[in-house]
Design a protein around this motif. Structure first.
Motif, PDB file in Angstrom:
ATOM      1  N   ARG A  47       0.827  -1.209   0.000  1.00 59.02           N
ATOM      2  CA  ARG A  47       0.000   0.000   0.000  1.00 59.02           C
ATOM      3  C   ARG A  47       0.864   1.263   0.000  1.00 59.02           C
ATOM      4  NH1 ARG A  47      -5.643   1.219   0.790  1.00 59.02           N
ATOM      5  NH2 ARG A  47      -5.788  -0.974   0.320  1.00 59.02           N
ATOM      6  N   VAL A  48       2.018   1.236   0.658  1.00 57.39           N
ATOM      7  CA  VAL A  48       2.896   2.407   0.686  1.00 57.39           C
ATOM      8  C   VAL A  48       3.364   2.748  -0.726  1.00 57.39           C
ATOM      9  CG1 VAL A  48       5.097   3.317   1.522  1.00 57.39           C
ATOM     10  CG2 VAL A  48       3.603   2.049   3.072  1.00 57.39           C
ATOM     11  N   ALA A  49       3.756   1.744  -1.495  1.00 57.86           N
ATOM     12  CA  ALA A  49       4.184   1.986  -2.876  1.00 57.86           C
ATOM     13  C   ALA A  49       3.037   2.578  -3.697  1.00 57.86           C
ATOM     14  CB  ALA A  49       4.691   0.701  -3.524  1.00 57.86           C
ATOM     15  N   LEU A  50       1.815   2.108  -3.462  1.00 47.31           N
ATOM     16  CA  LEU A  50       0.652   2.667  -4.160  1.00 47.31           C
ATOM     17  C   LEU A  50       0.500   4.145  -3.822  1.00 47.31           C
ATOM     18  CD1 LEU A  50      -1.972   2.567  -5.806  1.00 47.31           C
ATOM     19  CD2 LEU A  50      -3.120   1.712  -3.747  1.00 47.31           C
ATOM     20  N   LEU A  51       0.624   4.491  -2.556  1.00 47.93           N
ATOM     21  CA  LEU A  51       0.461   5.888  -2.148  1.00 47.93           C
ATOM     22  C   LEU A  51       1.575   6.773  -2.708  1.00 47.93           C
ATOM     23  CD1 LEU A  51      -0.739   5.279   1.495  1.00 47.93           C
ATOM     24  CD2 LEU A  51      -2.119   6.054  -0.442  1.00 47.93           C
ATOM     25  N   VAL A  52       2.792   6.259  -2.772  1.00 45.38           N
ATOM     26  CA  VAL A  52       3.899   7.019  -3.369  1.00 45.38           C
ATOM     27  C   VAL A  52       3.626   7.243  -4.860  1.00 45.38           C
ATOM     28  CG1 VAL A  52       6.353   6.931  -3.981  1.00 45.38           C
ATOM     29  CG2 VAL A  52       5.608   6.296  -1.671  1.00 45.38           C
ATOM     30  N   TYR A  53       3.189   6.194  -5.547  1.00 45.42           N
ATOM     31  CA  TYR A  53       2.863   6.292  -6.973  1.00 45.42           C
ATOM     32  C   TYR A  53       1.746   7.315  -7.197  1.00 45.42           C
ATOM     33  CZ  TYR A  53       1.041   4.867 -11.544  1.00 45.42           C
ATOM     34  OH  TYR A  53       0.584   4.851 -12.840  1.00 45.42           O
ATOM     35  N   LEU A  54       0.694   7.229  -6.403  1.00 46.63           N
ATOM     36  CA  LEU A  54      -0.431   8.156  -6.550  1.00 46.63           C
ATOM     37  C   LEU A  54      -0.018   9.585  -6.216  1.00 46.63           C
ATOM     38  CD1 LEU A  54      -3.289   5.989  -5.031  1.00 46.63           C
ATOM     39  CD2 LEU A  54      -2.936   6.546  -7.451  1.00 46.63           C
ATOM     40  N   GLY A  55       0.881   9.753  -5.250  1.00 53.11           N
ATOM     41  CA  GLY A  55       1.379  11.089  -4.918  1.00 53.11           C
ATOM     42  C   GLY A  55       2.119  11.712  -6.090  1.00 53.11           C
ATOM     43  N   GLY A  56       2.896  10.910  -6.800  1.00 55.73           N
ATOM     44  CA  GLY A  56       3.579  11.411  -7.989  1.00 55.73           C
ATOM     45  C   GLY A  56       2.602  11.809  -9.082  1.00 55.73           C
ATOM     46  N   LEU A  57       1.568  11.007  -9.246  1.00 48.20           N
ATOM     47  CA  LEU A  57       0.548  11.341 -10.244  1.00 48.20           C
ATOM     48  C   LEU A  57      -0.219  12.596  -9.849  1.00 48.20           C
ATOM     49  CD1 LEU A  57      -0.838   7.793 -11.112  1.00 48.20           C
ATOM     50  CD2 LEU A  57       0.772   9.179 -12.422  1.00 48.20           C
ATOM     51  N   LEU A  58      -0.490  12.752  -8.561  1.00 48.04           N
ATOM     52  CA  LEU A  58      -1.154  13.967  -8.065  1.00 48.04           C
ATOM     53  C   LEU A  58      -0.315  15.189  -8.419  1.00 48.04           C
ATOM     54  CD1 LEU A  58      -3.124  15.669  -6.357  1.00 48.04           C
ATOM     55  CD2 LEU A  58      -1.823  14.949  -4.345  1.00 48.04           C
ATOM     56  N   HIS A  59       0.983  15.105  -8.219  1.00 47.32           N
ATOM     57  CA  HIS A  59       1.884  16.217  -8.549  1.00 47.32           C
ATOM     58  C   HIS A  59       1.792  16.554 -10.039  1.00 47.32           C
ATOM     59  CE1 HIS A  59       5.789  18.014  -9.651  1.00 47.32           C
ATOM     60  NE2 HIS A  59       5.655  18.636  -8.502  1.00 47.32           N
ATOM     61  N   ASP A  60       1.876  15.535 -10.888  1.00 50.59           N
ATOM     62  CA  ASP A  60       1.791  15.754 -12.340  1.00 50.59           C
ATOM     63  C   ASP A  60       0.440  16.349 -12.724  1.00 50.59           C
ATOM     64  OD1 ASP A  60       4.297  14.611 -12.521  1.00 50.59           O
ATOM     65  OD2 ASP A  60       3.579  12.729 -13.408  1.00 50.59           O
ATOM     66  N   ALA A  61      -0.628  15.791 -12.173  1.00 51.44           N
ATOM     67  CA  ALA A  61      -1.975  16.246 -12.528  1.00 51.44           C
ATOM     68  C   ALA A  61      -2.216  17.680 -12.076  1.00 51.44           C
ATOM     69  CB  ALA A  61      -3.022  15.325 -11.905  1.00 51.44           C
ATOM     70  N   ALA A  62      -1.788  18.029 -10.874  1.00 50.99           N
ATOM     71  CA  ALA A  62      -1.996  19.390 -10.385  1.00 50.99           C
ATOM     72  C   ALA A  62      -1.315  20.392 -11.308  1.00 50.99           C
ATOM     73  CB  ALA A  62      -1.470  19.516  -8.959  1.00 50.99           C
ATOM     74  N   ASP A  63      -0.100  20.080 -11.721  1.00 51.72           N
ATOM     75  CA  ASP A  63       0.630  20.963 -12.622  1.00 51.72           C
ATOM     76  C   ASP A  63      -0.060  21.072 -13.983  1.00 51.72           C
ATOM     77  OD1 ASP A  63       2.938  22.563 -13.465  1.00 51.72           O
ATOM     78  OD2 ASP A  63       3.476  20.801 -14.667  1.00 51.72           O
TER      79      ASP A  63
END
Length: 118
Positions: A47-63
């Motif tokens: 689950r931690v790897a999933l959250l790290v992956y999703l956090g990176g996508l959140l960063h890309d999407a916000a930008d």
């Protein structure tokens, strides 16, 4: 015609269409319910790897979403809930997992009604 193979129809994967961040398969905001189910399966043991992956996508999407619409769009809290919040395991004070309110996102999402092609 005899001897010719017909192409096999394959379902489109529920992946993001960048920079719009809509699902390529069902056009719902990504991650759609089907994408969430797939991600939970792929990261079931980490689950931690999933959250790290999703956090990176959140960063890309916000930008990218801000570049498309700098004077409007989703609030940061809404983007967090959309990209990361659904994957968090929430616990109550006594340590139990709460039952979500009807219609609220939960830790094990089901495909959206708009995602008929899973």
């Amino acid at each position: 015609m005899a001897g010719q193979r017909r192409p096999v129809a394959t379902a489109k994967p529920h992946t993001p269409l960048r920079p719009l961040w809509l699902c390529r398969a069902c056009a719902a905001p990504w991650p759609c319910g089907s994408a969430r189910v797939t991600l939970l399966r792929e990261y079931a043991q980490d689950r931690v790897a999933l959250l790290v992956y999703l956090g990176g996508l959140l960063h890309d999407a916000a930008d990218q979403l801000h570049t498309l619409n700098p004077h409007g769009g989703s609030a940061p809290a809404q983007l967090f809930d959309r990209f990361v919040g659904w994957a968090l395991i929430r616990r109550t004070v006594d340590g139990s997992t709460p039952h979500p309110a009807p219609g609220a996102p939960e830790g094990r999402p089901t495909p959206d009604a708009s995602c008929s092609a899973a």
